[in-house]
Design a protein around this motif. Structure first.
Motif, PDB file in Angstrom:
ATOM      1  N   ASP A 515      -4.211  -7.716   2.014  1.00  0.00           N
ATOM      2  CA  ASP A 515      -3.826  -7.676   0.303  1.00  0.00           C
ATOM      3  C   ASP A 515      -4.014  -6.314  -0.004  1.00  0.00           C
ATOM      4  N   HIS A 516      -4.820  -5.299   0.697  1.00  0.00           N
ATOM      5  CA  HIS A 516      -4.941  -4.153   0.448  1.00  0.00           C
ATOM      6  C   HIS A 516      -3.663  -3.234   0.993  1.00  0.00           C
ATOM      7  N   GLY A 517      -3.100  -3.866   1.997  1.00  0.00           N
ATOM      8  CA  GLY A 517      -2.037  -3.038   2.580  1.00  0.00           C
ATOM      9  C   GLY A 517      -0.790  -3.466   1.730  1.00  0.00           C
ATOM     10  N   ARG A 518      -0.625  -4.436   0.960  1.00  0.00           N
ATOM     11  CA  ARG A 518       0.406  -4.937   0.217  1.00  0.00           C
ATOM     12  C   ARG A 518       0.091  -4.029  -0.938  1.00  0.00           C
ATOM     13  N   ARG A 519      -1.040  -3.747  -1.363  1.00  0.00           N
ATOM     14  CA  ARG A 519      -1.090  -2.708  -2.528  1.00  0.00           C
ATOM     15  C   ARG A 519      -0.720  -1.162  -2.147  1.00  0.00           C
ATOM     16  N   VAL A 520      -1.331  -0.995  -1.117  1.00  0.00           N
ATOM     17  CA  VAL A 520      -0.611   0.488  -0.627  1.00  0.00           C
ATOM     18  C   VAL A 520       0.777   0.435  -0.457  1.00  0.00           C
ATOM     19  N   ALA A 521       1.269  -0.633   0.009  1.00  0.00           N
ATOM     20  CA  ALA A 521       3.086  -0.864   0.105  1.00  0.00           C
ATOM     21  C   ALA A 521       3.571  -0.488  -1.377  1.00  0.00           C
ATOM     22  N   HIS A 522       2.867  -1.301  -2.318  1.00  0.00           N
ATOM     23  CA  HIS A 522       3.356  -1.279  -3.525  1.00  0.00           C
ATOM     24  C   HIS A 522       3.480   0.243  -4.172  1.00  0.00           C
ATOM     25  N   GLN A 523       2.214   1.016  -3.949  1.00  0.00           N
ATOM     26  CA  GLN A 523       2.292   2.250  -4.348  1.00  0.00           C
ATOM     27  C   GLN A 523       3.301   3.376  -3.593  1.00  0.00           C
ATOM     28  N   LEU A 524       3.356   3.078  -2.226  1.00  0.00           N
ATOM     29  CA  LEU A 524       4.233   4.072  -1.587  1.00  0.00           C
ATOM     30  C   LEU A 524       5.730   3.658  -2.135  1.00  0.00           C
ATOM     31  N   GLN A 525       6.070   2.191  -2.508  1.00  0.00           N
ATOM     32  CA  GLN A 525       7.427   1.827  -2.809  1.00  0.00           C
ATOM     33  C   GLN A 525       7.678   2.701  -4.142  1.00  0.00           C
ATOM     34  N   SER A 526       6.753   2.786  -5.277  1.00  0.00           N
ATOM     35  CA  SER A 526       6.866   3.261  -6.597  1.00  0.00           C
ATOM     36  C   SER A 526       7.211   4.905  -6.150  1.00  0.00           C
ATOM     37  N   LEU A 527       6.588   5.500  -5.061  1.00  0.00           N
ATOM     38  CA  LEU A 527       6.813   7.077  -5.090  1.00  0.00           C
ATOM     39  C   LEU A 527       7.973   7.076  -3.986  1.00  0.00           C
ATOM     40  N   GLY A 528       8.804   6.257  -3.609  1.00  0.00           N
ATOM     41  CA  GLY A 528       9.892   6.398  -2.717  1.00  0.00           C
ATOM     42  C   GLY A 528       9.659   6.909  -1.308  1.00  0.00           C
ATOM     43  N   ILE A 529       8.396   6.484  -0.777  1.00  0.00           N
ATOM     44  CA  ILE A 529       8.223   6.730   0.366  1.00  0.00           C
ATOM     45  C   ILE A 529       8.507   5.879   1.539  1.00  0.00           C
ATOM     46  N   PRO A 530       9.139   6.085   2.357  1.00  0.00           N
ATOM     47  CA  PRO A 530       9.605   4.837   3.321  1.00  0.00           C
ATOM     48  C   PRO A 530       8.301   4.234   4.178  1.00  0.00           C
ATOM     49  N   HIS A 531       8.372   2.897   4.185  1.00  0.00           N
ATOM     50  CA  HIS A 531       7.325   2.294   4.759  1.00  0.00           C
ATOM     51  C   HIS A 531       7.636   0.847   5.495  1.00  0.00           C
ATOM     52  N   LEU A 532       6.560   0.402   6.415  1.00  0.00           N
ATOM     53  CA  LEU A 532       6.798  -0.842   6.973  1.00  0.00           C
ATOM     54  C   LEU A 532       5.573  -1.601   6.830  1.00  0.00           C
ATOM     55  N   LEU A 533       5.436  -2.772   6.082  1.00  0.00           N
ATOM     56  CA  LEU A 533       4.663  -3.511   5.730  1.00  0.00           C
ATOM     57  C   LEU A 533       4.502  -4.636   6.853  1.00  0.00           C
ATOM     58  N   MET A 534       3.751  -4.530   7.876  1.00  0.00           N
ATOM     59  CA  MET A 534       3.468  -5.642   8.947  1.00  0.00           C
ATOM     60  C   MET A 534       2.452  -6.659   8.551  1.00  0.00           C
ATOM     61  N   ALA A 535       2.553  -7.297   7.434  1.00  0.00           N
ATOM     62  CA  ALA A 535       1.801  -8.596   7.034  1.00  0.00           C
ATOM     63  C   ALA A 535       2.374  -9.716   7.547  1.00  0.00           C
ATOM     64  N   GLU A 536       3.793  -9.849   7.747  1.00  0.00           N
ATOM     65  CA  GLU A 536       4.212 -11.145   7.978  1.00  0.00           C
ATOM     66  C   GLU A 536       4.914 -11.011   9.545  1.00  0.00           C
ATOM     67  N   ARG A 537       5.294 -11.944  10.047  1.00  0.00           N
ATOM     68  CA  ARG A 537       5.912 -12.003  11.262  1.00  0.00           C
ATOM     69  C   ARG A 537       7.219 -10.961  11.698  1.00  0.00           C
ATOM     70  N   ARG A 538       7.806 -11.206  10.552  1.00  0.00           N
ATOM     71  CA  ARG A 538       9.360 -10.330  10.544  1.00  0.00           C
ATOM     72  C   ARG A 538       8.776  -8.889  10.430  1.00  0.00           C
ATOM     73  N   GLY A 539       7.985  -8.646   9.586  1.00  0.00           N
ATOM     74  CA  GLY A 539       7.490  -7.277   9.593  1.00  0.00           C
ATOM     75  C   GLY A 539       6.971  -6.542  10.917  1.00  0.00           C
ATOM     76  N   LYS A 540       6.232  -7.479  11.582  1.00  0.00           N
ATOM     77  CA  LYS A 540       5.468  -6.876  12.793  1.00  0.00           C
ATOM     78  C   LYS A 540       6.658  -6.821  14.028  1.00  0.00           C
ATOM     79  N   ARG A 541       7.541  -7.856  13.960  1.00  0.00           N
ATOM     80  CA  ARG A 541       8.652  -7.702  14.936  1.00  0.00           C
ATOM     81  C   ARG A 541       9.493  -6.452  14.812  1.00  0.00           C
ATOM     82  N   SER A 542       9.502  -5.738  13.421  1.00  0.00           N
ATOM     83  CA  SER A 542      10.502  -4.929  13.116  1.00  0.00           C
ATOM     84  C   SER A 542       9.825  -3.401  13.611  1.00  0.00           C
ATOM     85  N   TYR A 543       8.437  -3.333  13.962  1.00  0.00           N
ATOM     86  CA  TYR A 543       7.901  -2.174  14.401  1.00  0.00           C
ATOM     87  C   TYR A 543       8.710  -1.308  15.193  1.00  0.00           C
ATOM     88  N   ASP A 544       8.925  -0.185  15.190  1.00  0.00           N
ATOM     89  CA  ASP A 544       9.758   0.887  15.818  1.00  0.00           C
ATOM     90  C   ASP A 544       8.801   2.056  15.687  1.00  0.00           C
TER      91      ASP A 544
END
Length: 624
Positions: A515-544
């Motif tokens: 839940d803390h990670g989702r809040r970090v992702a929300h803040q980065l989204q508002s700043l336009g900083i690219p990020h990958l949230l690996m909270a769900e299976r799809r995000g984890k499989r997208s790690y590169d």
């Protein structure tokens, strides 16, 4: 005693008696600063010289060995030879010409690297160390050779100084005489030594498979044809990373059968696994299976394998994903009841194998990363999937990072689950991932759960890491009033690094609570900083790791990964009760050791862990 980086018994062909005898002479008659490779593919073109010898002062020597007897040689000229094999005459290359051509390819490759060439003077741009080549005739004496060829003929086809004969490599030969024969094969000598970085660069060029952290699109050939256009060789980086000699030696000499590698965090276990994949994929017809526990680690391994062009020969899965593939492929039903879906799937695969619905022996080899997180019934299932004809299985293990299994260490024997590795366990103690400051801090913090303990051959002890890394800034710790303040501070740091131009793929925010990670992702989204949230299976499989985006993940998902900079948040919300303290301390240890150079830890609220962190940081600041 010379150091052989690979075992003579673990090569692509049978070793001849002469090769074995000559290897023994190299091992016993040369000092321990000589490095030797036998029958290892060299350079982008992947040629196989018999012996390659490297010494800091002497230079590089390439040798071809022939067990020919004089009476089988029908004709010999500078380019080729005719020999009688099983009653038939066969035309082959003159072994000296073969050695010379291999060496020319090697020197052409090394000569493209400015850091291996003379920077100035009359030899500017030329290789900056000696090199030579020669032939070893293990069944022909010097007298026989002199009697068969005139002095003029020898100078043309087998010059005496470039040949070692049978009587010059006997068990009783003087070490200095033997070495003089070897180094008489050089045309010149230098009065300076190769530096360690230069030796690593030579290994980087000669053995592409030991390179760390880069794509290897030209792995099998020096040039590639793309769209009818001949491509130039890959660019040479200023800074290179390769497996160290112990890692390379272990990877090349593992041998067949069942093996266990017990290594500390950051010791290169996964790199050795990748090297092993490359080696085995060229040996077996059946596919290679790599299993791990984490989805994110599986994603990283897939990239490693894809970069080496092995996707069609090496299958990468996290364990539960592999179970699902087996059930779908062989149309085995999963019971509706009986616990969590993951547990039911595992039980269904086990039952399917027992009933003959899912075949055994599907893979030529199986490699298991994160073996410390596998349950005994999982390992027992997996061992049945190895083809008994190859019987190749590798288990990688680090008890200090066992964060899913509640027991401390193995509470079962490896032999009880079908792993026959008694006496075949290798230990890696050096940590190369983290700076000295980070690994020392992590070990001191977790010392209560990292106590080394004795074990017999069938169990695996905790191994305390020794540092092989560089120095860097000490870990930082910040205490805040709320988790919101933690997240704001973490975001501020990421923004500053982003604006400075740092590569985002080398940054991670590790969370105890996603839940803390989702809040970090929300803040980065508002700043336009690219990020990958690996909270769900799809995000984890997208790690590169090559993608330029901040990675936000749980401490569990971070296992097996590494980042230059790590911000570890939410430490004040961890359960420090007596029942959970040891396991959660391991979680914190895993999170800390993901950081290669910079580690920032934050907390709001207080518990036993934050008190310990605060005291440690204060003490280190006082010392500094």
């Amino acid at each position: 005693m010379a150091r052989f980086i690979n075992s003579l018994t673990q090569n692509r062909r049978n070793v001849t008696p002469g090769e074995r005898r000559f290897a023994k002479r190299l091992e016993t008659l040369l000092e321990d600063d000589y490095l030797c490779w036998f029958d290892v593919p060299v350079g982008p073109a992947r040629h196989y010289p018999d012996f390659l010898i490297l010494h800091p002062s002497r230079g590089l020597l390439l040798l071809e060995v022939k067990d020919w007897k004089l009476d089988i040689i029908r004709r010999l000229d500078k380019i080729s030879a005719e020999i009688c094999v099983n009653g038939a005459v066969k035309t082959v290359a003159n072994p000296l010409e073969q050695a010379r051509s291999y060496l020319n390819l090697v020197i052409n490759t090394l000569g493209r690297d400015p850091q291996l060439c003379e920077p100035e003077g009359p030899y500017q741009g030329k290789i900056g160390f000696p090199y030579g080549y020669g032939v070893v005739l293990t069944n022909i004496t010097r007298k026989q050779l002199d009697g068969a060829l005139s002095e003029e003929e020898q100078s043309l086809v087998l010059p005496g100084r470039l040949v070692i004969c049978q009587d010059e490599m006997t068990e009783s030969v003087d070490a200095m005489d033997f070495q003089e024969r070897l180094w008489g094969m050089f045309q010149y000598h230098f009065n300076r030594r190769l530096t360690l970085p230069q030796i690593e660069r030579i290994r980087w060029h000669l053995f592409p498979e030991i390179r760390i952290g880069e794509r290897q699109t030209t792995f099998f050939t020096e040039f590639e044809e793309k769209g009818g256009v001949r491509q130039e060789p890959e660019s040479i980086p200023d800074l290179i990373r390769v497996l160290d000699l112990q890692q390379e030696q272990l990877a090349r000499s593992l041998g067949g059968g069942h093996r266990v590698i017990h290594g500390v965090a950051g010791s290169g276990k996964t790199l050795i696994l990748g090297f092993r994949c490359v080696h085995l994929a060229a040996m077996f017809h059946k596919p290679i299976l790599v299993l791990c526990y984490n989805i994110t680690l599986a994603a990283r391994l897939r990239i490693f394998v894809a970069d080496r062009g092995l996707e069609d020969r090496v299958n990468i899965h996290h364990f539960h994903e592999w179970c699902g593939e087996q059930l779908r492929t062989y149309h085995v039903e999963v019971p509706e009841n009986g616990g969590l879906v993951w547990d039911r799937q595992v039980k269904a695969v086990i039952a399917g194998v027992d009933a003959g619905l899912i075949p055994r022996a599907q893979y030529g080899a199986i490699l298991i990363d994160e073996g410390h997180d596998f349950e005994p019934e999982w390992l027992k299932l997996v061992t049945q999937m190895v083809d008994p004809e190859t019987d190749s299985l590798l288990l990688l293990y680090d008890d200090a990072q066992s964060i899913y299994r509640k027991s401390k260490g193995l509470d079962f024997s490896l032999s009880s689950v079908g792993i026959k590795a008694s006496g075949r366990t290798s230990i890696l103690r050096l940590n190369y991932r983290n700076t000295r400051e980070i690994i020392h801090f992590a070990c001191e913090f977790s010392s209560r759960v990292l106590d080394a303990k004795a074990a017999d051959d069938d169990h695996i002890p905790v191994v305390l890491p020794e540092t092989g890394g560089i120095s860097g800034p000490g870990p930082a710790y910040r205490q805040f009033e709320s988790i919101g303040d933690e997240i704001a501070y973490a975001t501020k740091c990421l923004k500053a690094w982003y604006e400075r131009g740092d590569f985002l793929g080398e940054m991670a925010v590790i969370c105890m609570n996603m839940d803390h990670g989702r809040r970090v992702a929300h803040q980065l989204q508002s700043l336009g900083i690219p990020h990958l949230l690996m909270a769900e299976r799809r995000g984890k499989r997208s790690y590169d790791p090559r993608s330029n985006r901040v990675n936000i993940l749980s401490v569990q998902s971070s296992k097996g990964l590494e980042f230059r900079s790590v911000i570890f948040i939410g430490l004040g919300q961890i359960d420090d009760s007596e029942e959970e303290a040891a396991q959660n301390m391991k979680l914190i240890y895993v999170g800390m050791t993901r950081a290669k150079e910079r580690l920032l830890m934050t907390a709001s609220g207080r518990n036993g862990f934050t008190e310990r962190l605060g005291l440690m940081v204060t003490a280190k600041c006082a010392v500094a």
